[in-house]
Design an enzyme around this catalytic site. Structure first.
Site, PDB file in Angstrom:
ATOM      1  N   GLU A  59       0.844  -1.203   0.000  1.00  0.00           N
ATOM      2  CA  GLU A  59       0.000   0.000   0.000  1.00  0.00           C
ATOM      3  C   GLU A  59       0.876   1.250   0.000  1.00  0.00           C
ATOM      4  OE1 GLU A  59      -0.087  -2.666   1.974  1.00  0.00           O
ATOM      5  OE2 GLU A  59      -2.010  -2.883   2.985  1.00  0.00           O
ATOM      6  N   CYS A  88      -1.883  -3.434   7.418  1.00  0.00           N
ATOM      7  CA  CYS A  88      -1.247  -3.284   8.734  1.00  0.00           C
ATOM      8  C   CYS A  88      -1.471  -1.871   9.274  1.00  0.00           C
ATOM      9  CB  CYS A  88       0.244  -3.595   8.630  1.00  0.00           C
ATOM     10  SG  CYS A  88       1.221  -2.265   7.892  1.00  0.00           S
ATOM     11  N   CYS A  91       0.325   0.991   7.402  1.00  0.00           N
ATOM     12  CA  CYS A  91      -0.328   1.352   6.137  1.00  0.00           C
ATOM     13  C   CYS A  91      -1.604   2.149   6.389  1.00  0.00           C
ATOM     14  CB  CYS A  91      -0.627   0.102   5.319  1.00  0.00           C
ATOM     15  SG  CYS A  91       0.868  -0.599   4.612  1.00  0.00           S
TER      16      CYS A  91
HETATM   17  N1  THU Z   1       2.503  -6.361   4.128  1.00  0.00           N
HETATM   18  C1  THU Z   1       2.035  -5.445   3.219  1.00  0.00           C
HETATM   19  O1  THU Z   1       2.596  -5.288   2.127  1.00  0.00           O
HETATM   20  N2  THU Z   1       0.944  -4.718   3.571  1.00  0.00           N
HETATM   21  C2  THU Z   1       0.265  -4.843   4.743  1.00  0.00           C
HETATM   22  O2  THU Z   1      -0.644  -4.080   5.009  1.00  0.00           O
HETATM   23  C3  THU Z   1       0.594  -5.941   5.652  1.00  0.00           C
HETATM   24  C4  THU Z   1       1.901  -6.595   5.423  1.00  0.00           C
HETATM   25  C5  THU Z   1       3.687  -7.159   3.772  1.00  0.00           C
HETATM   26  C6  THU Z   1       4.910  -6.821   4.565  1.00  0.00           C
HETATM   27  C7  THU Z   1       5.691  -8.101   4.473  1.00  0.00           C
HETATM   28  O3  THU Z   1       6.431  -8.102   3.272  1.00  0.00           O
HETATM   29  C8  THU Z   1       4.624  -9.193   4.370  1.00  0.00           C
HETATM   30  O4  THU Z   1       3.434  -8.525   3.996  1.00  0.00           O
HETATM   31  C9  THU Z   1       4.397  -9.950   5.671  1.00  0.00           C
HETATM   32  O5  THU Z   1       4.206  -9.097   6.732  1.00  0.00           O
END
Ligand code: THU
Length: 133
Positions: A59, A88, A91
């Site tokens: 994101e 997360c 984000c």
């Molecule tokens: N990740 C994202 O790209 N976006 C999120 O909102 C949650 C987590 C990625 C980070 C990491 O590369 C993988 O997902 C596991 O946490």
């Protein structure tokens, strides 16, 4: 108001770009597609690093690409993972910087949308730029 065609296209692009995720450590590929209010779409993927905390979420990649192009007005973002996982906290905060009313579409790897909600719903009581005025 987002049209069904806009939603479908966002999810389609997020599903497709997810193939470019760089996630050799978590093996959790994330694709994002961000719709600007002037109709452009910016995509992003998660980019991991051997120094694990340096990982950039999908994101944030999409939002940073748009901002780099001088675009800061966003209408919606689609986030695609294998299991339709939620964005997360970091984000959510980055999204909140730009638009609490932005629509967030959560979808799985087949493009099935499981949730549709606003950033304000994802991050109630967000700390925003107004808090610094
Ligand atoms: N990740 C994202 O790209 N976006 C999120 O909102 C949650 C987590 C990625 C980070 C990491 O590369 C993988 O997902 C596991 O946490």
């Amino acid at each position: 108001m987002l049209t069904k065609a806009q939603k479908d296209e966002l999810v389609r692009q997020a599903v497709e770009v997810r193939n470019n995720a760089y996630c050799p450590y978590s093996h959790y590929a994330v694709g994002a597609a961000l719709l600007t209010t002037d109709g452009r779409i910016y995509t992003g993927v998660n980019v991991e690093n051997a120094v694990l905390p340096l990982t950039n979420c999908a994101e944030q990649t999409a939002i940073f690409r748009a901002v780099t192009d001088g675009v800061k007005s966003f209408a919606a973002i689609a986030v695609v993972t294998e299991n339709a996982g939620m964005p997360c906290g970091a984000c959510r905060q980055v999204m909140a910087e730009f638009n609490l009313e932005m629509i967030v579409l959560i979808a799985d790897a087949d493009g099935r949308v499981t949730r549709e909600l606003t950033v304000a719903e994802l991050l109630p009581g967000a700390f925003t730029p107004q808090d610094l005025i």
